[in-house]
Enzyme design. Structure first.
Site, PDB file in Angstrom:
ATOM      1  N   LYS A  60      14.262  10.090  -0.266  1.00 28.46           N
ATOM      2  CA  LYS A  60      12.924  10.662  -0.331  1.00 28.46           C
ATOM      3  C   LYS A  60      12.201  10.315   0.966  1.00 28.46           C
ATOM      4  CE  LYS A  60       8.716   9.459  -1.009  1.00 28.46           C
ATOM      5  NZ  LYS A  60       7.991  10.420  -0.198  1.00 28.46           N
ATOM      6  N   GLY A  65       8.991  14.933  -2.034  1.00 25.31           N
ATOM      7  CA  GLY A  65       7.943  14.724  -3.025  1.00 25.31           C
ATOM      8  C   GLY A  65       7.053  13.552  -2.681  1.00 25.31           C
ATOM      9  N   GLY A  89       5.104   9.795  -3.152  1.00 24.81           N
ATOM     10  CA  GLY A  89       5.481   8.429  -3.477  1.00 24.81           C
ATOM     11  C   GLY A  89       5.240   8.164  -4.954  1.00 24.81           C
ATOM     12  N   GLU A  90       4.152   8.724  -5.437  1.00 20.39           N
ATOM     13  CA  GLU A  90       3.779   8.531  -6.834  1.00 20.39           C
ATOM     14  C   GLU A  90       4.900   9.005  -7.780  1.00 20.39           C
ATOM     15  OE1 GLU A  90       0.997   6.925  -7.382  1.00 20.39           O
ATOM     16  OE2 GLU A  90       1.435   6.986  -9.537  1.00 20.39           O
ATOM     17  N   GLY A 112       8.893   8.504  -5.428  1.00 21.03           N
ATOM     18  CA  GLY A 112       9.033   7.099  -5.022  1.00 21.03           C
ATOM     19  C   GLY A 112       9.101   6.184  -6.235  1.00 21.03           C
ATOM     20  N   GLU A 144      11.805  -3.104   4.372  1.00 19.38           N
ATOM     21  CA  GLU A 144      11.419  -3.252   5.787  1.00 19.38           C
ATOM     22  C   GLU A 144       9.940  -2.933   5.835  1.00 19.38           C
ATOM     23  OE1 GLU A 144      13.240  -4.212   8.226  1.00 19.38           O
ATOM     24  OE2 GLU A 144      15.276  -3.944   7.460  1.00 19.38           O
ATOM     25  N   CYS A 173       6.604  -0.565  13.641  1.00 12.73           N
ATOM     26  CA  CYS A 173       6.438  -1.789  12.846  1.00 12.73           C
ATOM     27  C   CYS A 173       6.714  -3.034  13.664  1.00 12.73           C
ATOM     28  CB  CYS A 173       7.329  -1.736  11.624  1.00 12.73           C
ATOM     29  SG  CYS A 173       9.014  -1.297  12.017  1.00 12.73           S
ATOM     30  N   GLU A 206      -1.974  -5.301  10.353  1.00 12.61           N
ATOM     31  CA  GLU A 206      -1.227  -4.313  11.127  1.00 12.61           C
ATOM     32  C   GLU A 206      -2.084  -3.051  11.275  1.00 12.61           C
ATOM     33  OE1 GLU A 206       2.225  -2.433   9.276  1.00 12.61           O
ATOM     34  OE2 GLU A 206       3.309  -2.833  11.130  1.00 12.61           O
TER      35      GLU A 206
HETATM   36  P1  NAP Z   1       3.824   3.940   2.791  1.00 11.01           P
HETATM   37  O1  NAP Z   1       2.606   4.483   2.183  1.00 11.01           O
HETATM   38  O2  NAP Z   1       4.337   2.636   2.361  1.00 11.01           O
HETATM   39  O3  NAP Z   1       4.944   5.078   2.647  1.00 11.01           O
HETATM   40  C1  NAP Z   1       6.302   4.904   2.951  1.00 11.01           C
HETATM   41  C2  NAP Z   1       7.114   5.754   1.995  1.00 11.01           C
HETATM   42  O4  NAP Z   1       6.926   5.282   0.668  1.00 11.01           O
HETATM   43  C3  NAP Z   1       6.726   7.224   1.985  1.00 11.01           C
HETATM   44  O5  NAP Z   1       7.862   8.002   1.775  1.00 11.01           O
HETATM   45  C4  NAP Z   1       5.796   7.268   0.789  1.00 11.01           C
HETATM   46  O6  NAP Z   1       5.666   8.535   0.201  1.00 11.01           O
HETATM   47  C5  NAP Z   1       6.502   6.338  -0.158  1.00 11.01           C
HETATM   48  N1  NAP Z   1       5.667   5.833  -1.251  1.00 11.01           N
HETATM   49  C6  NAP Z   1       4.317   5.849  -1.386  1.00 11.01           C
HETATM   50  N2  NAP Z   1       3.959   5.298  -2.564  1.00 11.01           N
HETATM   51  C7  NAP Z   1       5.094   4.927  -3.187  1.00 11.01           C
HETATM   52  C8  NAP Z   1       5.382   4.296  -4.434  1.00 11.01           C
HETATM   53  N3  NAP Z   1       4.425   3.928  -5.280  1.00 11.01           N
HETATM   54  N4  NAP Z   1       6.669   4.044  -4.746  1.00 11.01           N
HETATM   55  C9  NAP Z   1       7.665   4.374  -3.916  1.00 11.01           C
HETATM   56  N5  NAP Z   1       7.453   4.999  -2.728  1.00 11.01           N
HETATM   57  C10 NAP Z   1       6.182   5.268  -2.365  1.00 11.01           C
HETATM   58  O7  NAP Z   1       3.672   3.793   4.311  1.00 11.01           O
HETATM   59  P2  NAP Z   1       3.106   4.904   5.283  1.00 11.01           P
HETATM   60  O8  NAP Z   1       1.761   5.362   4.848  1.00 11.01           O
HETATM   61  O9  NAP Z   1       4.121   5.930   5.414  1.00 11.01           O
HETATM   62  O10 NAP Z   1       3.002   4.022   6.589  1.00 11.01           O
HETATM   63  C11 NAP Z   1       1.929   3.110   6.749  1.00 11.01           C
HETATM   64  C12 NAP Z   1       2.376   1.676   6.840  1.00 11.01           C
HETATM   65  O11 NAP Z   1       3.767   1.458   6.609  1.00 11.01           O
HETATM   66  C13 NAP Z   1       2.166   1.104   8.211  1.00 11.01           C
HETATM   67  O12 NAP Z   1       0.854   0.663   8.361  1.00 11.01           O
HETATM   68  C14 NAP Z   1       3.189   0.010   8.297  1.00 11.01           C
HETATM   69  O13 NAP Z   1       2.652  -1.177   7.775  1.00 11.01           O
HETATM   70  C15 NAP Z   1       4.259   0.371   7.382  1.00 11.01           C
HETATM   71  N6  NAP Z   1       5.500   0.767   8.056  1.00 11.01           N
HETATM   72  C16 NAP Z   1       6.486  -0.156   8.291  1.00 11.01           C
HETATM   73  C17 NAP Z   1       7.667   0.214   8.890  1.00 11.01           C
HETATM   74  C18 NAP Z   1       8.810  -0.733   9.122  1.00 11.01           C
HETATM   75  O14 NAP Z   1       9.844  -0.333   9.636  1.00 11.01           O
HETATM   76  N7  NAP Z   1       8.730  -1.983   8.740  1.00 11.01           N
HETATM   77  C19 NAP Z   1       7.838   1.520   9.292  1.00 11.01           C
HETATM   78  C20 NAP Z   1       6.824   2.427   9.045  1.00 11.01           C
HETATM   79  C21 NAP Z   1       5.674   2.045   8.411  1.00 11.01           C
HETATM   80  P3  NAP Z   1       4.552   9.579   0.718  1.00 11.01           P
HETATM   81  O15 NAP Z   1       5.205  10.348   1.761  1.00 11.01           O
HETATM   82  O16 NAP Z   1       4.235  10.377  -0.467  1.00 11.01           O
HETATM   83  O17 NAP Z   1       3.395   8.764   1.182  1.00 11.01           O
END
Ligand code: NAP
Ligand code: MG
Length: 474
Positions: free
Chosen positions: A170, A201, A203-204, A207, A245, A279, A378
């Site tokens: 996803k 789809g 995350g809600e 995911g 990660e 990140c 961050e």
């Molecule tokens: P995110 O909101 O954590 O989203 C990452 C992924 O998780 C997306 O595919 C998202 O779907 C999905 N997701 C959202 N809610 C979920 C849930 N309840 N259960 C399972 N999956 C769910 O992160 P983001 O908004 O994409 O990125 C913002 C933050 O992520 C950054 O500020 C950074 O801290 C962190 N980040 C870390 C890394 C790393 O490599 N460590 C890389 C990128 C980002 P949707 O597409 O629907 O939102």
């Protein structure tokens, strides 16, 4: 217009069982560039079933065949080079050169590295008193963020395929098109049906559906800490394995004997590359107090070497990925000013001459104290915090005064000091003097930066279980 309204399940492109669609926006132009379907629980269940059905044969596919499959994937990936570059530039806003040299290449390197790691990998070993067998962990759910549309997907998929684990991917809703190309690549490379499934789809729905699914054995997630927590909670119900990660607030320690201009360039590069949406970016720059003036001057000078603008022209910095991300970055810049840091360059608003697109200004704060919000949280944007230190112990203490531990950086000449800083920072990856990338080196975080290690043979290990057999007939 890219209208990709189908999911890839059991080796076929299939209609979504729901009717919700999401528009995808080019962050440089703010224009809609296509649509995806938002999958349902039913779509996910179909994908999980396909993966489960594929498991017996995929998990026992001979290693030589898996090596050949990964080699075919790398070949097909190369054939799609131009598409991948264009797509990432359109959906993420990354400048064409960055889409090529960073995004395209990272995906390619992960498939190549997994192939090499797999060739050397030992799945069964006689250890005298027992035989140790490494077997596929089962069906894996992969959830990826938007900031590197080919990097996180490729490292997870390449490792899973090397280990014989069928997957359901996803990707992030706002940058979904690179993953569609990957699905097409796997189709062309003859990946067995059901071994790779793509369900788009939210995350809600998808995911949460993955992390709580009773028929998924392992979840590999890259993204925010908040979602990481939610995944652990959901996964706990079925004692699922998880790899996370998450974020970082990595320090760059500039030693007293460092070349000031080179160090400034390394520091600015961290906030400029991928518009700081990395990140592992070094966003806390620690300099000796007596170097403050010369370093700040050097940073101001270097900034102009990283032009911000249209990603289809010769710029190094594109827009932030979304309006939401732009707003977040603005609020952190406000917060930095409020808390008393000195704004050395950049600031809120868009760069001069730009009114369309989610472009932000390369922003540098000095006089930052490590307890300020901009030094602790961050930001995920082009914002640097400069802090001063007195003596190496002070530098190490400040470096480690964070809930994160993804990466650390040190630049300078003195070998003992370089070694001391490199071995004292509590983080999963340390780079000395801007060393080159190595795709065989494990990647992952200490503390709240995550659980587990990706890339190379460590990546493969994540998709394996260890079995002990006593008295195995030889
Ligand atoms: P995110 O909101 O954590 O989203 C990452 C992924 O998780 C997306 O595919 C998202 O779907 C999905 N997701 C959202 N809610 C979920 C849930 N309840 N259960 C399972 N999956 C769910 O992160 P983001 O908004 O994409 O990125 C913002 C933050 O992520 C950054 O500020 C950074 O801290 C962190 N980040 C870390 C890394 C790393 O490599 N460590 C890389 C990128 C980002 P949707 O597409 O629907 O939102
Ligand atoms: Mg999100």
């Amino acid at each position: 217009m890219r209208n990709y309204l189908k999911h890839f399940i059991n080796g076929e492109w299939v209609e979504s069982t729901g009717s919700d669609v999401e528009e995808v926006i080019n962050p440089a132009t703010e224009e809609v560039i296509g649509k995806i379907s938002l999958g349902t629980k039913e779509d996910l269940d179909k994908a999980v079933k396909a993966a489960r059905d594929a498991f017996p044969s995929f998990s026992t596919m001979p290693k030589e065949e898996r090596v050949k499959m990964l080699e075919r994937i790398a070949e097909e990936y190369e054939k799609r080079k131009d598409d991948i570059i264009e797509t990432i530039t359109d959906e993420l806003g990354s400048p064409l050169t960055v889409s090529e040299k960073v995004h395209y290449m990272m995906g390619y390197n992960h498939f190549s590295q997994a192939t090499e790691s797999l060739k050397e990998f030992t799945f069964i070993e006689d250890l005298g008193g027992h035989t140790r067998v490494k077997e596929s962990i089962g069906v894996s759910g992969l959830i990826t963020p938007w900031n590197f549309p080919t990097n996180q997907t490729s490292t997870k998929i390449a490792s899973a395929f090397a280990a014989g684990s069928p997957v359901i991917l996803k990707p992030a809703e706002i940058t979904p098109f690179a993953a569609i190309i990957l699905a097409e690549i796997f189709e062309a490379a003859g990946v067995p049906k059901g071994a790779f499934n793509l369900v788009n789809g939210t995350g809600e729905v998808i995911g949460n559906g993955i992390s709580s699914h009773p028929d998924i054995d392992f979840v590999s997630f890259t993204g925010s800490g908040k979602v990481g927590q939610k995944i652990m909670q959901n996964a706990s119900e079925t004692i699922k394995n998880v790899a996370l990660e998450l974020g970082g607030k990595s320090p760059l320690v500039v030693l007293e004997d460092a070349d000031v201009e080179k160090a400034a360039k390394v520091a600015v590069n961290h906030i400029a590359t991928n518009t700081g949406q990395v990140c592992s970016a070094a966003t806390r720059v620690l300099i000796p107090s007596k170097m403050k003036d010369s370093f700040e001057e050097a940073v101001k000078k270097v900034l102009s070497e990283f032009p911000v603008g249209n990603p289809r022209e010769e710029n190094y910095v594109g827009p932030l990925v979304s309006k939401k991300q732009w707003d977040t970055v603005q609020s952190y810049i406000e917060k930095g000013k409020e808390e008393g840091a000195t704004l050395l360059a950049g600031g809120t608003g868009k760069p001069e001459g730009i009114d369309k697109g989610y472009f932000a200004r390369l922003t540098v704060f000095s006089d930052v104290k490590n307890d300020m919000t901009i030094a602790q949280e961050e930001i995920f944007g082009p914002v640097m915090s400069i802090l001063t230190y007195d003596g190496l112990d002070d530098a190490i203490e400040i470096s480690n005064d964070t809930v994160y531990g993804l990466a650390g950086y040190v630049v300078g000449e003195d070998k003992d000091a370089l070694r001391k800083v490199a071995t004292s920072i509590r983080a999963g990856r340390i780079k000395v003097n801007d060393a080159e990338a190595d795709f065989a080196a494990p990647f992952g975080g200490y503390k709240q930066s995550g659980i587990g290690r990706e890339w190379g043979d460590h990546g493969i290990e994540e998709y394996l279980e260890t079995k002990t057999i006593l008295g195995f007939p030889s």
